[in-house]
Design a protein around this motif. Structure first.
Motif, PDB file in Angstrom:
ATOM      1  N   ASP A  40      -5.758   8.949   1.507  1.00 23.51           N
ATOM      2  CA  ASP A  40      -6.115   7.773   0.721  1.00 23.51           C
ATOM      3  C   ASP A  40      -4.850   6.953   0.463  1.00 23.51           C
ATOM      4  O   ASP A  40      -3.807   7.227   1.058  1.00 23.51           O
ATOM      5  CB  ASP A  40      -6.814   8.167  -0.600  1.00 23.51           C
ATOM      6  CG  ASP A  40      -5.966   9.128  -1.440  1.00 23.51           C
ATOM      7  OD1 ASP A  40      -4.730   9.024  -1.431  1.00 23.51           O
ATOM      8  OD2 ASP A  40      -6.551  10.002  -2.111  1.00 23.51           O
ATOM      9  N   ARG A  41      -4.963   5.988  -0.397  1.00 25.36           N
ATOM     10  CA  ARG A  41      -3.789   5.180  -0.719  1.00 25.36           C
ATOM     11  C   ARG A  41      -3.987   4.507  -2.063  1.00 25.36           C
ATOM     12  O   ARG A  41      -5.105   4.240  -2.495  1.00 25.36           O
ATOM     13  CB  ARG A  41      -3.536   4.119   0.350  1.00 25.36           C
ATOM     14  CG  ARG A  41      -4.576   3.018   0.408  1.00 25.36           C
ATOM     15  CD  ARG A  41      -4.224   2.010   1.479  1.00 25.36           C
ATOM     16  NE  ARG A  41      -4.979   0.774   1.327  1.00 25.36           N
ATOM     17  CZ  ARG A  41      -4.788  -0.296   2.070  1.00 25.36           C
ATOM     18  NH1 ARG A  41      -3.865  -0.280   3.009  1.00 25.36           N
ATOM     19  NH2 ARG A  41      -5.488  -1.394   1.863  1.00 25.36           N
ATOM     20  N   ARG A  42      -2.861   4.284  -2.720  1.00 28.83           N
ATOM     21  CA  ARG A  42      -2.839   3.430  -3.911  1.00 28.83           C
ATOM     22  C   ARG A  42      -2.338   2.054  -3.471  1.00 28.83           C
ATOM     23  O   ARG A  42      -1.756   1.924  -2.394  1.00 28.83           O
ATOM     24  CB  ARG A  42      -1.882   3.979  -4.974  1.00 28.83           C
ATOM     25  CG  ARG A  42      -2.203   5.351  -5.497  1.00 28.83           C
ATOM     26  CD  ARG A  42      -1.142   5.805  -6.483  1.00 28.83           C
ATOM     27  NE  ARG A  42       0.194   5.805  -5.889  1.00 28.83           N
ATOM     28  CZ  ARG A  42       1.135   4.897  -6.101  1.00 28.83           C
ATOM     29  NH1 ARG A  42       0.899   3.857  -6.903  1.00 28.83           N
ATOM     30  NH2 ARG A  42       2.319   4.986  -5.530  1.00 28.83           N
ATOM     31  N   ALA A  87       0.852  -1.189   0.000  1.00 30.58           N
ATOM     32  CA  ALA A  87       0.000   0.000   0.000  1.00 30.58           C
ATOM     33  C   ALA A  87       0.887   1.238   0.000  1.00 30.58           C
ATOM     34  O   ALA A  87       1.958   1.260   0.628  1.00 30.58           O
ATOM     35  CB  ALA A  87      -0.906   0.008   1.228  1.00 30.58           C
ATOM     36  N   CYS A  88       0.430   2.264  -0.712  1.00 31.03           N
ATOM     37  CA  CYS A  88       1.174   3.515  -0.840  1.00 31.03           C
ATOM     38  C   CYS A  88       0.283   4.670  -0.382  1.00 31.03           C
ATOM     39  O   CYS A  88      -0.583   5.121  -1.143  1.00 31.03           O
ATOM     40  CB  CYS A  88       1.601   3.748  -2.285  1.00 31.03           C
ATOM     41  SG  CYS A  88       2.567   2.410  -3.015  1.00 31.03           S
ATOM     42  N   PHE A 141       3.389   9.052  -0.929  1.00 29.75           N
ATOM     43  CA  PHE A 141       4.411   8.605   0.030  1.00 29.75           C
ATOM     44  C   PHE A 141       5.091   7.304  -0.403  1.00 29.75           C
ATOM     45  O   PHE A 141       5.974   6.803   0.312  1.00 29.75           O
ATOM     46  CB  PHE A 141       3.786   8.412   1.409  1.00 29.75           C
ATOM     47  CG  PHE A 141       3.699   9.674   2.225  1.00 29.75           C
ATOM     48  CD1 PHE A 141       4.843  10.246   2.760  1.00 29.75           C
ATOM     49  CD2 PHE A 141       2.489  10.284   2.477  1.00 29.75           C
ATOM     50  CE1 PHE A 141       4.781  11.400   3.534  1.00 29.75           C
ATOM     51  CE2 PHE A 141       2.406  11.438   3.247  1.00 29.75           C
ATOM     52  CZ  PHE A 141       3.552  12.001   3.771  1.00 29.75           C
ATOM     53  N   LEU A 142       4.671   6.721  -1.497  1.00 28.87           N
ATOM     54  CA  LEU A 142       5.205   5.452  -1.975  1.00 28.87           C
ATOM     55  C   LEU A 142       4.950   4.348  -0.945  1.00 28.87           C
ATOM     56  O   LEU A 142       4.159   4.505  -0.025  1.00 28.87           O
ATOM     57  CB  LEU A 142       6.681   5.584  -2.349  1.00 28.87           C
ATOM     58  CG  LEU A 142       6.964   6.629  -3.459  1.00 28.87           C
ATOM     59  CD1 LEU A 142       8.450   6.727  -3.739  1.00 28.87           C
ATOM     60  CD2 LEU A 142       6.189   6.331  -4.732  1.00 28.87           C
ATOM     61  N   LEU A 199       0.852   8.049   7.497  1.00 31.27           N
ATOM     62  CA  LEU A 199      -0.600   8.011   7.686  1.00 31.27           C
ATOM     63  C   LEU A 199      -1.114   9.283   8.363  1.00 31.27           C
ATOM     64  O   LEU A 199      -2.273   9.666   8.167  1.00 31.27           O
ATOM     65  CB  LEU A 199      -0.990   6.781   8.502  1.00 31.27           C
ATOM     66  CG  LEU A 199      -0.637   5.431   7.864  1.00 31.27           C
ATOM     67  CD1 LEU A 199      -1.052   4.287   8.781  1.00 31.27           C
ATOM     68  CD2 LEU A 199      -1.285   5.274   6.487  1.00 31.27           C
ATOM     69  N   ASP A 200      -0.257   9.948   9.144  1.00 34.34           N
ATOM     70  CA  ASP A 200      -0.656  11.212   9.766  1.00 34.34           C
ATOM     71  C   ASP A 200      -1.126  12.224   8.725  1.00 34.34           C
ATOM     72  O   ASP A 200      -2.034  13.017   8.984  1.00 34.34           O
ATOM     73  CB  ASP A 200       0.524  11.821  10.545  1.00 34.34           C
ATOM     74  CG  ASP A 200       0.737  11.167  11.902  1.00 34.34           C
ATOM     75  OD1 ASP A 200      -0.177  10.474  12.375  1.00 34.34           O
ATOM     76  OD2 ASP A 200       1.820  11.356  12.475  1.00 34.34           O
TER      77      ASP A 200
END
Length: 399
Positions: A333-335, A164-165, A319-320, A328-329
């Motif tokens: 969302d995330r890829r 997860a990124c 954030f890769l 996470l702060d």
């Protein structure tokens, strides 16, 4: 193997000659720009230094999809991967060692379907047992096209989630973003305290003449950050650091480098290594001086990179890989990344997959028995050995 490649007007030209990689650079670079959302990790600025530093004794496989006028429409770059004797195993160029995310087949915007179909059709002719296509964006159409074209010939195509990124779309204002942050009060206190220190400032290296000294300062801080934990897994000393010494000036010349440093007086105490392309800031790595850890200079500097992303009108902050709390702060969302394994209907391929399963089982048992700190040290040592194994061959003439 046999398949039923989709009809396409594109022809695929193949090569195993490393000199072809250099010759492709101008067209390859233009294709990155024409891809719609350019990824720096698919560009020659990143992958040519990778090949020179880590190509070692690997074989190279270049597949170029071209239209009738000879224009490059799609590109798949593969490097051989260590395997059981006789097993022809390939991975995406750039995978592993340097931790590049979002690797994939590169295609011109609007030509992706045709380029993928043409290259999948070329792969249907054989010459491989396993294709380990790791760290693709989850949902990439590459897996679906490979399955459509190759499955009729008995090829198995399996996709699984990998990393997860975290990240966020850059919308609204930085001030509003901070108000949504869980640790906003801590962040505010740290910013105010550091801002009062004599000589406090943020410097950003982006130009080629700034890149080298800024990188060395970053590497110093990165080593300091990880020294107490036995060293860095992301950028271990040696050939991986040398790779970045090769890549960073190229990234700067392309206008993609953003290397931030936080200084107090004449001393830098935190650094962030970022790559900015296509309206996206890619947070690659960081470092800080542990003597200042109670003042959270890393948190303050990350905040400044985010403030800068808003000020510069970027589209996305990535954030890769990795869901560390400090990422996470800030994230909304995330890829996800995935691994696509393509297995030929051969005994060699089946044997290699069985060996992988046995290795994973043994690895899982070892990890269950080893303390976390010892396991992390073993992982770093393995990564260093992987990188070091490539260095002698690179020194013999790949550079």
């Amino acid at each position: 193997m046999s398949g039923a490649p989709a009809a396409t007007a594109l022809a695929v030209h193949q090569s195993h000659d490393p000199a072809r990689l250099e010759a492709l650079a101008p067209e390859w670079s233009a294709l990155v720009d024409a891809a719609g959302v350019p990824s720096p990790f698919l560009a020659p600025e990143w992958l040519l230094p990778w090949w020179r530093r880590f190509g070692g004794r690997r074989a190279l496989w270049i597949l170029e999809a071209r239209d009738g006028a000879g224009r490059l429409e799609g590109l798949l770059l593969l490097a051989s991967r260590p395997a059981l004797p006789g097993v022809r195993r390939w991975q995406l160029l750039g995978n592993g060692i340097t931790g590049a995310d979002g690797l994939d087949l590169l295609a011109r915007a609007g030509a992706g379907s045709a380029a993928r179909a043409a290259i999948a059709g070329a792969l249907a002719a054989g010459g491989w047992d396993l294709l380990d296509l790791e760290d693709l964006p989850f949902g990439s159409p590459t897996a679906a096209v490979l399955r459509q074209v190759l499955a009729p010939g008995g090829v198995d195509v399996e996709a699984r989630r990998r990393f997860a990124c975290p990240g966020f779309a850059v919308r609204g204002t930085f001030e509003a973003h901070v108000r949504r942050m869980r640790r906003r009060e801590t962040y505010g206190r740290r910013v105010r305290w550091l801002a009062k220190q004599p000589g406090f400032r943020i410097e950003v290296a982006a130009a080629p003449d700034e890149a080298g000294p800024a990188l060395e300062d970053f590497l110093r801080l990165h080593r300091l950050r990880w020294a107490a934990e036995g060293g860095s897994y992301g950028i271990p000393p040696g050939s991986v650091e040398d790779f970045h010494r090769d890549a960073v000036p190229r990234l700067a010349a392309r206008g993609w480098l953003r290397l931030y440093r936080l200084l107090v007086g004449d001393r830098s105490i935190a650094a962030v290594y970022g790559v900015e392309a296509g309206g996206t800031f890619h947070y690659y790595q960081s470092g800080y001086d542990p003597e200042w850890s109670v003042r959270s200079p890393g948190m303050v500097l990350v905040g400044r990179t985010i403030e800068d992303a808003y000020a510069r009108g970027l589209r996305y902050y990535d954030f890769l890989r990795g869901e560390e709390p400090y990422k996470l702060d800030w994230s909304a969302d995330r890829r996800e990344l995935c691994a696509v394994r393509v297995r030929a209907p051969s005994f060699r391929a089946s044997a290699a997959v069985a060996a992988d399963g046995a290795w994973r089982a043994a690895r899982g048992a070892a990890r269950a028995l080893a303390p976390e700190r010892a396991w992390a040290a073993l992982q770093r040592a393995r990564r260093g050995l992987e990188a070091g194994a490539a260095a002698p061959a690179a020194a013999e003439g790949r550079a």
